[in-house]
Scaffold this active site. Structure first.
Site, short mmCIF file in Angstrom:
data_model
loop_
_atom_site.label_atom_id
_atom_site.label_comp_id
_atom_site.label_asym_id
_atom_site.label_seq_id
_atom_site.Cartn_x
_atom_site.Cartn_y
_atom_site.Cartn_z
NE ARG A 1 -3.68 -2.39 2.22
CZ ARG A 1 -4.68 -2.69 3.02
NH1 ARG A 1 -5.03 -1.84 3.98
NH2 ARG A 1 -5.36 -3.81 2.87
NE ARG B 1 -1.78 4.36 8.92
CZ ARG B 1 -3.03 3.94 8.72
NH1 ARG B 1 -3.37 3.45 7.56
NH2 ARG B 1 -3.92 4.04 9.68
CD GLU C 1 -8.97 -1.49 10.08
OE1 GLU C 1 -9.19 -0.27 10.05
OE2 GLU C 1 -8.87 -2.19 9.06
CB SER D 1 -11.35 -4.59 8.03
OG SER D 1 -12.35 -3.85 7.40
NE ARG E 1 -2.43 -1.68 11.40
CZ ARG E 1 -3.31 -0.82 10.93
NH1 ARG E 1 -4.59 -0.96 11.24
NH2 ARG E 1 -2.93 0.16 10.15
#
Length: 415
Positions: free
Chosen positions: A250, A265, A337, A340, A377
């Site tokens: 990403r 991240r 988070e 998801s 994560r």
RNA sequence: GGAGGGAUGACCGAGUGGCCGAAGGUGCUCGCCUGCUAAGCGAGUAGGGGCUGUUGAGGCUCCUCGAGGGUUCAAAUCCCUCUCCCUCCGCCA
């Protein structure tokens, strides 16, 4: 993309739903309806004219002359139609999937509605460290060298942490296979069609790495390659449930300055992803089931967490509804988070042309859903939640059989 | 990287200018038959758009034989471009 016929039949319902995703969505929808009306005006004219060019056998001289006249007229109309179609398609590509009624109002992360909380935020009788500090003493996470080699937001995971992370993926895969998911190692470089079909193009294009020379794109999630696995197909057996393990890439274009510490991240991470193709009437249940599985996994990892129902305006283009699981991160002292799961209904299937034949012979687009099983994560969360005051980390029992050390780091001698 | 072959309906596979939206087979659906999760017989079966209509229906029409363009009154069939797949050689984990 949305169902154009359904939208025509009840534009007000579509519009009022789309407004909850934002004014831009509603505006695009209005433009779409206008472009469609224009197209609808042209198509019968073109059809009629085309019909007049159809002749059986050899035409007479008179007929030939008539044909030539019609063709001149037809050419103009066809050009207009092509243009109208192009305009309509461009809008169709951008109008998002209307949110489900059960997605709460709002546009930001803070508008998400907490559904439940399981476990309490871990408490410590010593000053807590975050994963960066914890990793420091043992060189488990090398941020400096990652940055030197690849740039910021790239990391090396080294030693016991590498083993822990791999165990996590193997654990998730194992549990999913037990539940009937088919394990998949998908490609991470995909064609444009796959990006378009899953709804990442054109809306989310800035966050995708492109390998320009070869016209390929790096997936931000294996959702892309798993969804595209059946592109263009008519599925015989649904539901189909897959568990994909892949690296994800990403660009984090909109995240400058956000979550810059550690590997929370990063541009590259690994993920075990669930992906389901199912029927319209079962997709809601299937979505609840994905959440249930995610919770089971987090519970086995003994992480305190909460479940939130994401606000309509905070959903991506293709999702109608999304549940996030947020684990407690002691180092940040907040819920963040870690998984998801989204129901994208027929939005992706429509773009990817994935259908199913009903017993009466009718073809229908399937529904697709995706959900995170685990990512790196979750590993950070484990590190932070199971630290002791000596800086070592105990590892949940569920991971031991998958090659994780029982404890990371040396136990402090109680001398 | 070099040479060659190919892309047709859910699948396999015929089809070199109008009789082709397309033979045949498989699969699937329905019916028949059969002492039974087999075999046999018969019928049906491409997708999409528009108009009209129905509400356990249909009718009319347009588009689509990898994609785009061209030739022609007419293209799955001829020409061009592109994409993809396969085979052989080379290279390589």
């Amino acid at each position: 993309m949305i169902d154009l016929k359904a939208a025509r039949a009840d534009p007000d319902a579509f519009r009022s739903a789309l407004v909850r995703k934002g004014d831009e969505a509603a505006r695009l929808f209005d433009e779409l309806m206008a472009a469609d009306a224009h197209w609808l005006e042209l198509i019968p004219q073109v059809d009629t004219l085309r019909g007049r060019t159809k002749l059986k056998g050899k035409p007479s001289e008179d007929e030939l002359e008539e044909l030539r006249r019609v063709k001149v007229e037809l050419k103009q109309l066809e050009d207009a139609l092509t243009e109208a179609e192009r305009e309509r398609q461009a809008l169709l590509d951008r109008v998002p999937n209307p949110p489900d009624v059960s997605a709460p109002d709002g546009f930001t992360e803070d508008d998400a509605v907490e559904i439940r909380r399981v476990g309490e935020p871990s408490s410590f009788d010593f000053p807590v460290s975050d994963h960066v500090d914890l990793a420091q003493a043992y060189g488990w996470i090398d941020l400096e060298r990652g940055a030197r080699v690849s740039g910021s937001r790239f990391v090396y995971r080294i030693g016991d942490v590498a083993l822990l992370e791999l165990a996590l993926y193997r654990f998730a895969l194992d549990r999913l296979v037990q539940k009937g998911f088919v394990p998949v190692l998908p490609p991470v470089l995909v064609r444009e069609e796959a990006m378009y079909g899953t709804g990442f193009f054109p809306t989310d294009e800035v966050n995708i790495y492109a390998v320009e020379r070869d016209g390929l794109f790096l997936v931000g999630t294996s959702e892309v390659s798993l969804a595209a696995l059946h592109m263009g197909e008519i599925l015989e057996d649904v539901p189909l449930r897959y568990a994909g393990l892949s690296t994800c890439f990403r660009r984090e274009a909109g995240a400058a300055g956000k979550d810059t510490r550690g590997m929370f991240r990063v541009h590259q991470f690994d993920k075990v992803e669930m992906f389901v193709f199912t029927l319209a009437e079962t997709s809601r249940d299937e979505h609840e089931r994905l959440l249930e599985i995610e919770e089971e996994l987090v519970q086995e990892l003994e992480l305190p967490y909460r479940v939130v129902n994401v606000a309509a305006g905070d959903l991506g283009a293709s999702a109608t509804k999304k549940y996030d699981i947020e684990a407690w991160f002691p180092g940040q002292e907040r819920w963040r988070e870690i998984t998801s799961t989204s129901n994208t209904t027929d939005f992706q299937a429509r773009r990817l042309e994935i259908r199913h034949r009903r017993s009466d012979g009718r073809l229908e687009h399937v529904h697709t859903l995706n959900g995170t099983a685990v990512t790196a994560r979750a590993m950070i969360a484990l590190m932070e939640n199971f630290q002791d005051d000596g800086g070592s980390i105990s590892v949940p029992g569920a991971l031991h059989e998958f090659g994780a050390p029982e404890r990371l780091g040396r136990v402090q001698s109680t001398a």
